[in-house]
Motif scaffolding. Sequence first.
Motif, PDB file in Angstrom:
ATOM      1  N   PRO A   1       0.833  -1.200   0.000  1.00  0.00           N
ATOM      2  CA  PRO A   1       0.000   0.000   0.000  1.00  0.00           C
ATOM      3  C   PRO A   1       0.868   1.252   0.000  1.00  0.00           C
ATOM      4  CG  PRO A   1       0.123  -0.908   2.207  1.00  0.00           C
ATOM      5  CD  PRO A   1       0.835  -1.886   1.308  1.00  0.00           C
ATOM      6  N   PRO A   2       0.333   2.394  -0.427  1.00  0.00           N
ATOM      7  CA  PRO A   2       1.104   3.637  -0.358  1.00  0.00           C
ATOM      8  C   PRO A   2       1.258   4.096   1.092  1.00  0.00           C
ATOM      9  CG  PRO A   2      -1.154   4.083  -1.041  1.00  0.00           C
ATOM     10  CD  PRO A   2      -1.014   2.590  -0.996  1.00  0.00           C
ATOM     11  N   GLY A   3       2.273   4.911   1.324  1.00  0.00           N
ATOM     12  CA  GLY A   3       2.481   5.408   2.677  1.00  0.00           C
ATOM     13  C   GLY A   3       2.966   4.322   3.616  1.00  0.00           C
TER      14      GLY A   3
ATOM     15  N   ARG B   1       3.113   0.989   5.436  1.00  0.00           N
ATOM     16  CA  ARG B   1       2.674  -0.332   4.972  1.00  0.00           C
ATOM     17  C   ARG B   1       1.715  -1.003   5.955  1.00  0.00           C
ATOM     18  NH1 ARG B   1       8.453  -2.349   2.286  1.00  0.00           N
ATOM     19  NH2 ARG B   1       8.463  -0.673   0.726  1.00  0.00           N
ATOM     20  N   PHE B   2       1.693  -0.530   7.190  1.00  0.00           N
ATOM     21  CA  PHE B   2       0.781  -1.105   8.173  1.00  0.00           C
ATOM     22  C   PHE B   2      -0.556  -0.366   8.208  1.00  0.00           C
ATOM     23  CE2 PHE B   2      -0.600  -1.815  12.690  1.00  0.00           C
ATOM     24  CZ  PHE B   2      -0.798  -3.181  12.586  1.00  0.00           C
ATOM     25  N   ALA B   3      -0.683   0.737   7.477  1.00  0.00           N
ATOM     26  CA  ALA B   3      -1.877   1.588   7.547  1.00  0.00           C
ATOM     27  C   ALA B   3      -3.185   0.832   7.326  1.00  0.00           C
ATOM     28  CB  ALA B   3      -1.747   2.741   6.552  1.00  0.00           C
ATOM     29  N   PRO B   4      -3.295  -0.100   6.355  1.00  0.00           N
ATOM     30  CA  PRO B   4      -4.574  -0.784   6.157  1.00  0.00           C
ATOM     31  C   PRO B   4      -5.018  -1.627   7.351  1.00  0.00           C
ATOM     32  CG  PRO B   4      -3.173  -1.022   4.214  1.00  0.00           C
ATOM     33  CD  PRO B   4      -2.318  -0.451   5.296  1.00  0.00           C
ATOM     34  N   ARG B   5      -4.112  -1.972   8.258  1.00  0.00           N
ATOM     35  CA  ARG B   5      -4.454  -2.815   9.406  1.00  0.00           C
ATOM     36  C   ARG B   5      -4.406  -2.044  10.723  1.00  0.00           C
ATOM     37  NH1 ARG B   5      -0.475  -7.803   9.185  1.00  0.00           N
ATOM     38  NH2 ARG B   5      -2.088  -8.770  10.468  1.00  0.00           N
ATOM     39  N   CYS B   6      -4.049  -0.766  10.666  1.00  0.00           N
ATOM     40  CA  CYS B   6      -3.747  -0.005  11.874  1.00  0.00           C
ATOM     41  C   CYS B   6      -4.994   0.627  12.490  1.00  0.00           C
ATOM     42  CB  CYS B   6      -2.731   1.084  11.564  1.00  0.00           C
ATOM     43  SG  CYS B   6      -2.259   2.064  13.001  1.00  0.00           S
ATOM     44  N   PRO B   7      -5.258   0.394  13.778  1.00  0.00           N
ATOM     45  CA  PRO B   7      -6.418   1.021  14.430  1.00  0.00           C
ATOM     46  C   PRO B   7      -6.194   2.504  14.722  1.00  0.00           C
ATOM     47  CG  PRO B   7      -5.190  -0.272  16.031  1.00  0.00           C
ATOM     48  CD  PRO B   7      -4.559  -0.528  14.690  1.00  0.00           C
TER      49      PRO B   7
ATOM     50  N   VAL C   1      -4.752   4.657  12.460  1.00  0.00           N
ATOM     51  CA  VAL C   1      -4.388   5.268  11.194  1.00  0.00           C
ATOM     52  C   VAL C   1      -5.008   6.652  11.038  1.00  0.00           C
ATOM     53  CG1 VAL C   1      -6.315   4.190   9.938  1.00  0.00           C
ATOM     54  CG2 VAL C   1      -4.202   4.837   8.709  1.00  0.00           C
ATOM     55  N   ALA C   2      -4.210   7.569  10.470  1.00  0.00           N
ATOM     56  CA  ALA C   2      -4.668   8.904  10.114  1.00  0.00           C
ATOM     57  C   ALA C   2      -4.431   9.104   8.621  1.00  0.00           C
ATOM     58  CB  ALA C   2      -3.908   9.953  10.925  1.00  0.00           C
ATOM     59  N   GLU C   3      -4.992  10.153   8.072  1.00  0.00           N
ATOM     60  CA  GLU C   3      -4.889  10.377   6.636  1.00  0.00           C
ATOM     61  C   GLU C   3      -3.435  10.510   6.186  1.00  0.00           C
ATOM     62  OE1 GLU C   3      -6.362  10.214   3.007  1.00  0.00           O
ATOM     63  OE2 GLU C   3      -7.572  10.073   4.839  1.00  0.00           O
ATOM     64  N   ALA C   4      -2.607  11.162   7.028  1.00  0.00           N
ATOM     65  CA  ALA C   4      -1.205  11.354   6.659  1.00  0.00           C
ATOM     66  C   ALA C   4      -0.474  10.020   6.543  1.00  0.00           C
ATOM     67  CB  ALA C   4      -0.516  12.241   7.690  1.00  0.00           C
TER      68      ALA C   4
ATOM     69  N   ALA D   1       9.097   3.620  13.521  1.00  0.00           N
ATOM     70  CA  ALA D   1       8.703   4.159  12.219  1.00  0.00           C
ATOM     71  C   ALA D   1       7.187   4.361  12.218  1.00  0.00           C
ATOM     72  CB  ALA D   1       9.140   3.227  11.108  1.00  0.00           C
ATOM     73  N   CYS D   2       6.737   5.405  12.906  1.00  0.00           N
ATOM     74  CA  CYS D   2       5.295   5.694  12.991  1.00  0.00           C
ATOM     75  C   CYS D   2       5.121   7.193  13.125  1.00  0.00           C
ATOM     76  CB  CYS D   2       4.675   4.975  14.180  1.00  0.00           C
ATOM     77  SG  CYS D   2       2.906   5.317  14.402  1.00  0.00           S
ATOM     78  N   LEU D   3       4.263   7.781  12.303  1.00  0.00           N
ATOM     79  CA  LEU D   3       4.030   9.229  12.330  1.00  0.00           C
ATOM     80  C   LEU D   3       3.344   9.658  13.623  1.00  0.00           C
ATOM     81  CD1 LEU D   3       2.796   9.807   8.673  1.00  0.00           C
ATOM     82  CD2 LEU D   3       5.118  10.112   9.567  1.00  0.00           C
ATOM     83  N   ARG D   4       2.630   8.768  14.272  1.00  0.00           N
ATOM     84  CA  ARG D   4       1.831   9.153  15.437  1.00  0.00           C
ATOM     85  C   ARG D   4       2.520   8.884  16.762  1.00  0.00           C
ATOM     86  NH1 ARG D   4      -4.287   7.799  15.356  1.00  0.00           N
ATOM     87  NH2 ARG D   4      -4.100   9.497  16.869  1.00  0.00           N
ATOM     88  N   ALA D   5       3.635   8.175  16.728  1.00  0.00           N
ATOM     89  CA  ALA D   5       4.365   7.909  17.976  1.00  0.00           C
ATOM     90  C   ALA D   5       5.267   9.110  18.302  1.00  0.00           C
ATOM     91  CB  ALA D   5       5.188   6.640  17.823  1.00  0.00           C
ATOM     92  N   PRO D   6       5.499   9.368  19.625  1.00  0.00           N
ATOM     93  CA  PRO D   6       4.994   8.609  20.756  1.00  0.00           C
ATOM     94  C   PRO D   6       3.778   9.215  21.449  1.00  0.00           C
ATOM     95  CG  PRO D   6       6.815   9.965  21.481  1.00  0.00           C
ATOM     96  CD  PRO D   6       6.601  10.258  20.012  1.00  0.00           C
TER      97      PRO D   6
END
Length: 326
Positions: free
Chosen positions: A283-285, A287-293, A295-298, A316-321
Motif C-alpha cells: 500500500p502507499p504510505g 505499509r501497516f496503515a490498512p491494518r492499523c487502528p 491510522v490517520a490520513e497522513a 517508524a510511525c508518524l503518530r508515535a509517541p
Amino acid sequence: MTAGPILRIEGLRTRFGGFAAVDGVDLDVPRGRTLGIVGESGCGKSVLSLSVMGLVPRPGRIAEGRVLLEGRDLLTLPPAAMRRVRGGEVAMIFQEPMTSLNPVHTVGAQIVEAMRAHEPKGQGSARDLRERAIAALRRVRIPSPERRFEEYPHQLSGGMRQRVMIAMALACAPRLLIADEPTTALDVTVQAQILDLLRELQAETGMSIILITHDLGVVAEMADEVAVMYAGRVVERAPAAALFEDPQHPYTIGLLGSVPRLDEERTRLLAIEGSVPPPFALPPGCRFAPRCPFVAEACRAEVPALRGIGPAHGVACLRAPVELAA
C-alpha cells in the motif's frame, strides 16, 4: 577491532524481480549479546538472514546496502572468501533440521565435513576431526555422543537433530550465530532446553546471536535488543525491556496484545485484522496503515522513517509517541 557492533547492516535491500523482500534495513548486532528479530511470516526475517549469509536464492539479489562484519563488507567478498566466512566466522541454524541435514550421511560425517571446510589444508587428521566432532556433540548435551556420531538424521528426535545443527554451527567457533526459528516444531520442554543451551554457549564463548522468531515468549527470554519487522522494513527497534514495557508502533502493540499474560486479566486477546501485504502489492504510505487502528490520513500518504523517541528506542510511525501513549 574491539569497539562497536560485531555486525552492522546498512540500507540493505534484497530484491526478487521488481519488488523488495527486504527494503532498506539498518541494524546493529552488539558484541556478545542477542538481537531478536520478530514479525509475522512473510515480513522478511528469513530473507534478511539469508542476505547476511550470502545465500539468497535466485532470482533474488542484493540490490543495495552493506553488511559489515567488524568493518568488512561481506557483500563485496568474492565467493571463495565468503565461503570461508560462512560457517567459520558467521554460522546459521536453519528452521527445520530434518531438511537441513543430509539424510544419506551420518550426523558425525556432516559435522566433520563442516570442520574440514575451514581447516587449513594438511591440518587435522581424520581421527582428530572425529574426536572434535564427538566433543561438539557432547558440548550440546547429546548423550552417548560416540554412538550418535554414527547415526543418521532419521534416527534422531527433533530435539536431537536441532542439537546436531547447533553442534555443527559452533564446530568452527563462529563469532556470530544466526538462529532462524531454532525451536520451530519442538515441544515446549525441548524448546526450553534448546534456549538454555544457546544461552549457556553464548556465556561460554562470548558469541553474538541473531535470533529470528515469531514467538515473543522466546524473545522475552533470550533477547537483549529487539527489532520488529513488517513488510520488509524495521518498524520498531529497542532494548527488550523497553519494547515489552512501552511498545510504540501499532504493529508491536498488536503483537504483544495477542499474547496471553499471567499478570493481567483479559476476557479477550487482541487480534490484528488482515495479513502482511505481499511485496508486489504494497500500500502507499505506511505499509501497516490498512491494518492499523490508529491510522490517520497522513499515514496513507507518507512513508514513516525510523526515528528515535528514547534511549536506543526507534519507531517508524508518524503518530508515535505522544498520541499512542495518551
